[in-house]
Design a protein around this motif. Structure first.
Motif, short mmCIF file in Angstrom:
data_model
loop_
_atom_site.label_atom_id
_atom_site.label_comp_id
_atom_site.label_asym_id
_atom_site.label_seq_id
_atom_site.Cartn_x
_atom_site.Cartn_y
_atom_site.Cartn_z
N SER A 114 -80.78 14.74 40.35
CA SER A 114 -80.88 15.67 39.23
C SER A 114 -81.00 14.93 37.90
CB SER A 114 -79.64 16.58 39.19
OG SER A 114 -79.60 17.37 40.36
N HIS A 115 -81.74 15.54 36.99
CA HIS A 115 -81.93 14.97 35.66
C HIS A 115 -81.86 16.11 34.67
CE1 HIS A 115 -84.63 12.65 32.62
NE2 HIS A 115 -83.37 12.34 32.46
N GLU A 116 -80.75 16.18 33.93
CA GLU A 116 -80.52 17.30 33.01
C GLU A 116 -81.45 17.25 31.80
OE1 GLU A 116 -76.16 18.26 32.35
OE2 GLU A 116 -76.03 16.26 33.24
N ASN A 117 -81.59 18.42 31.15
CA ASN A 117 -82.35 18.47 29.90
C ASN A 117 -81.67 17.59 28.85
OD1 ASN A 117 -83.84 20.33 31.23
ND2 ASN A 117 -83.72 21.90 29.66
N PRO A 118 -82.44 16.98 27.95
CA PRO A 118 -81.83 16.09 26.95
C PRO A 118 -80.93 16.85 25.98
CG PRO A 118 -84.25 16.04 26.82
CD PRO A 118 -83.87 17.11 27.79
N ASP A 119 -80.03 16.12 25.36
CA ASP A 119 -79.17 16.67 24.32
C ASP A 119 -80.03 17.03 23.11
OD1 ASP A 119 -77.00 17.14 22.59
OD2 ASP A 119 -77.03 15.08 21.92
N SER A 120 -79.88 18.24 22.60
CA SER A 120 -80.75 18.72 21.52
C SER A 120 -80.64 17.88 20.25
CB SER A 120 -80.44 20.19 21.20
OG SER A 120 -79.08 20.34 20.85
N ASP A 121 -79.43 17.37 19.94
CA ASP A 121 -79.25 16.54 18.74
C ASP A 121 -80.06 15.25 18.84
OD1 ASP A 121 -77.65 18.35 17.53
OD2 ASP A 121 -75.76 17.38 18.03
N LYS A 122 -80.06 14.65 20.04
CA LYS A 122 -80.81 13.39 20.22
C LYS A 122 -82.31 13.64 20.11
CE LYS A 122 -77.50 10.62 22.76
NZ LYS A 122 -77.18 9.86 24.00
N ILE A 123 -82.76 14.79 20.61
CA ILE A 123 -84.19 15.12 20.51
C ILE A 123 -84.57 15.36 19.04
CG2 ILE A 123 -85.88 16.92 21.05
CD1 ILE A 123 -85.51 14.94 23.31
N LYS A 124 -83.67 16.00 18.29
CA LYS A 124 -83.95 16.22 16.86
C LYS A 124 -84.05 14.88 16.13
CE LYS A 124 -81.95 20.83 16.55
NZ LYS A 124 -80.68 21.56 16.38
N GLN A 125 -83.14 13.93 16.48
CA GLN A 125 -83.19 12.60 15.87
C GLN A 125 -84.50 11.89 16.21
OE1 GLN A 125 -79.70 10.51 17.24
NE2 GLN A 125 -78.32 11.85 16.12
N LEU A 126 -84.94 12.05 17.48
CA LEU A 126 -86.21 11.45 17.89
C LEU A 126 -87.35 12.04 17.07
CD1 LEU A 126 -87.83 9.66 19.95
CD2 LEU A 126 -88.03 11.72 21.35
N GLY A 127 -87.30 13.37 16.85
CA GLY A 127 -88.33 14.05 16.06
C GLY A 127 -88.42 13.49 14.65
#
Length: 713
Positions: free
Chosen positions: A473-486
């Protein structure tokens, strides 16, 4: 105490402590009120201790038990060289920052109880450790340093954070530079270093092989197999018998190949393929390891303990003894072997329109290497094509189907991280003489594509059969980390769409396509990977974000991964009609623990492999002090800039050593700027560096920026 009984008692006791009428109470009062007999008081202590370890209850200064505060959690402490650390809490997206004065003497990987502050002063949650529940290890590996009347050991693991004091009589004769194993006798505290005694001297840090042995010991990687395991292995035959083949599907007449690296000895997967009426018939055949590793046998128990094979630069620490992995469980050409096969009918859009899983007997026609198949398919090498003339149509059909499967995955949003791994070559003394990227080619990708489709097909089959299973299993990424990537990729002119705090893998896939062959590709790819969660093994099918699929498992490597071995056993039992209610209940009970143990041992193996690679990279660069290399800025922090070289080696240019100006880190834009000259360094920028230092003890490589060297006339 049995786990099921313990869980039941914990629930009862938690409900009892939750009752305001009896809150808080001392152990004696709880025992009296519950009328616990004297001979069961130890059980009560065990339940209370377990509830404390779970962070469900706490004790006040008078030793009375009470419900833990909502802000009190249990986690694992991750230390740093600088004294502060973080507590990682299972299921929480964010780690808790622990300042140096709030660690309560906790050491790296200790299980702790942390009190989390309500108010945020910085960017992350902050807390203080209120209790150390369980020490991670009683032994540490490090480098011995001698003083006049005592010694101390600098731990190899920099996260340990403190040197260990060794009294003179406990040095075991160790001298400066010896790698030693230390048994901790006193864990120290906030302002006191731990104490210990040397129990084993591994050798001098400069002796060949001692560095890797030190890593093996530090990670508790089991080298030798116990006698009981080796005794069981002795009874394993060298060849399969007629009895072994009974009732199996005989596919020895099918053209069959293995494709592996030149050095591979455990050949555990083989391929068959044909095509008619726009339908591909793909067979992925995996060595039937469970035929020899039976449940709860010494071999099986040792395999659970190891979890996975560990691949270090100079050796493999196998999950199973070589007699199995290189012998009867290796699909060697020209020999009859037992397999568990997944036969798939795949249309020209990449859909699996039919499949069969079966126990088989096969005979591999040819042992191929990735290099040979690459020469045939990519280089169109005449000599190679002539040598393997009868197999060329088969390889071309493989390439055709692999392209279709890859395109199907691309359309659904599967993310393909094409990182060059490090290939480190050592001399006979274990000294690194070459480091280069290990690139994937057409042949390696074909095998990856076929393994992926087999893993998906098997996982979906058993999900819909509602049979207990182990999934990847591979969970969806943490939204805060994705925002930082953005925010980060905006600096490079890229963007990603994030909808309602969630991101579809397709967005990340599109980003990776946009940066393909750009200077910032490696950097953004790595940061994208870091923004994702780590894949793990679970007993529920939770989906795989990175592969954009609902169903995934590991079916294809039972020689080197325990989850694959475990599901092979379930699959075979199901095929033979043996999965009655009792066996289903048995698997439902054991699989959560099997999955958790496999995830833990996988992480241990990954960390050990990374540590050895880091060691050898430092050692390699120590031979290149004073030399100049071109690299790319791969990371920026307050204290320096990381630069990655084309050979995958990464080092740091320290801000304190940049004498041409006073540099300030602009965190928002990921840049480093000179206060007076306004000279700016940014992520992904090409730079030239000189190697100024390589410290094997600290595992660090120091660079200094230099001007671009002039080309020779």
């Amino acid at each position: 105490m049995d786990k099921v009984i313990l869980d039941e008692k914990k629930k009862i006791l938690l409900d009892f402590i939750n009752s305001k009428e009896y809150h808080p109470l001392k152990f004696k009062e709880i025992a009296n009120i519950l009328q616990v007999p004297r001979d069961e008081k130890q059980d009560l202590r065990e339940v209370l201790t377990s509830l404390q370890a779970d962070g469900k209850i706490d004790q006040d200064t008078q030793g009375r038990y009470k419900l833990a505060d909502a802000n009190t959690k249990t986690g694992v402490f991750s230390g740093t060289q600088r004294g502060f650390g973080f507590v990682i809490i299972e299921g929480e997206d964010e780690d808790i920052f622990i300042p140096e004065n709030a660690t309560k003497g906790a050491l790296h990987n200790d299980k702790v109880m942390v009190s989390i502050k309500d108010d945020r002063t910085g960017k992350r949650k902050e807390g203080e450790i209120i209790r150390i529940l369980e020490r991670s290890s009683s032994t540490i590996v490090g480098t011995f340093e001698k003083s006049k009347n005592y010694g101390f050991v600098i731990p190899d693991n920099q996260k340990f954070g403190k040197d260990i004091f060794i009294q003179k009589e406990h040095t075991k004769g160790a001298v400066n530079g010896h790698k030693v194993v230390v048994k901790i006798t006193d864990y120290g505290g906030q302002d006191k270093n731990p104490e210990g005694k040397v129990i084993e001297i591994l050798g001098h840090m400069n002796d060949p092989g001692v560095d890797i042995i030190s890593v093996i010991m530090a990670y508790n990687l089991p080298m030798e197999f116990p006698d009981g395991v080796m005794n069981q292995v002795e009874s394993v035959p060298d060849e399969i018998s007629e009895r072994d083949m009974a009732g199996r599907k005989d596919i020895r007449n099918l053209q069959t190949v293995t494709i592996d690296g030149e050095d591979a000895k455990d050949l555990d997967d083989a391929i068959t393929i044909s095509k008619d009426n726009n339908l591909y018939h793909l067979g992925v055949h995996i060595a039937d390891v469970t035929n020899y590793v039976t449940e709860n046998s010494p071999l099986d128990k040792e395999a659970v303990k190891r979890g996975t094979s560990v691949y270090l630069v100079d050796r493999v620490i196998p999950m199973l003894p070589h007699k199995l992995s290189n012998g009867i469980c290796s699909l060697n050409a020209g020999t009859d072997r037992l397999a568990l096969s997944c036969f798939m009918d795949i249309d020209d859009k990449g859909n699996v329109v039919g499949h069969e899983i079966a126990e088989t007997v096969l005979r591999v026609d040819r042992r191929m290497t990735y290099t040979s198949v690459k020469k045939i398919l990519e280089d169109n090498d005449e000599e190679e094509r002539k040598q393997y003339e009868e197999f060329v149509p088969m390889f071309e059909l493989m390439a055709e189907l692999a392209d279709i499967l890859r395109e199907k995955r691309r359309k659904r949003g599967s993310i393909d991280f094409d990182f060059p791994e490090s290939k480190i070559r050592l001399d006979e003394n274990g000294h690194p003489i070459e480091i280069k990227p290990y690139e994937r080619n057409k042949a390696t990708k074909i095998i990856e594509d076929f393994m992926l489709i087999a893993n998906e097909t098997v996982a979906e089959d058993f999900f819909w059969q509602e049979i207990p299973f182990v999934y990847r299993s591979h969970e969806n990424p943490d939204s805060d980390k994705i925002k930082q990537l953005g925010i980060f990729i905006n600096n490079f002119g890229y963007s990603i769409k994030i909808g309602q705090d969630e991101i579809h893998p397709k967005e990340l896939q599109k980003l990776l396509l946009k940066i393909d062959n750009t200077p910032e590709e490696a950097l953004i790819s790595r940061l994208t990977l870091r923004s994702m969660k780590r894949a793990k093994y679970t007993s529920t099918s939770d989906g795989h974000f990175g592969l954009a699929t609902k169903y995934y498992c590991h079916f294809t490597s039972p020689i080197r991964r325990y989850p694959d071995l475990q599901i092979h056993r379930i699959i075979k039992e199901n095929l033979r009609g043996g999965l009655n209610e009792k066996r289903l209940k048995h698997y439902n009970k054991i699989l959560p623990d099997v999955a958790m143990q496999a995830s833990i041992t996988e992480r241990r193996a990954d960390d050990a492999e990374r540590e050895v690679d880091k060691l050898k990279k430092v050692e390699y660069m120590s031979d290149h002090i004073g030399e100049t290399f071109e690299g790319v800025i791969s990371g920026i922090t307050n204290w320096g800039l990381y630069v990655e070289l084309p050979n995958t080696v990464e080092g740091m240019v320290r801000v304190s050593e940049m004498m041409d100006d006073y540099y300030i880190y602009d965190e928002e834009h990921y840049t480093m700027m000179g206060e007076h000259t306004r000279k700016t360094y940014k992520l992904g920028e090409k730079v030239f560096v000189e190697v100024v230092a390589a410290d094997k003890l600290l595992r660090t490589i120091d660079f200094a920026f230099v001007d671009e060297p002039e080309e020779d006339q």
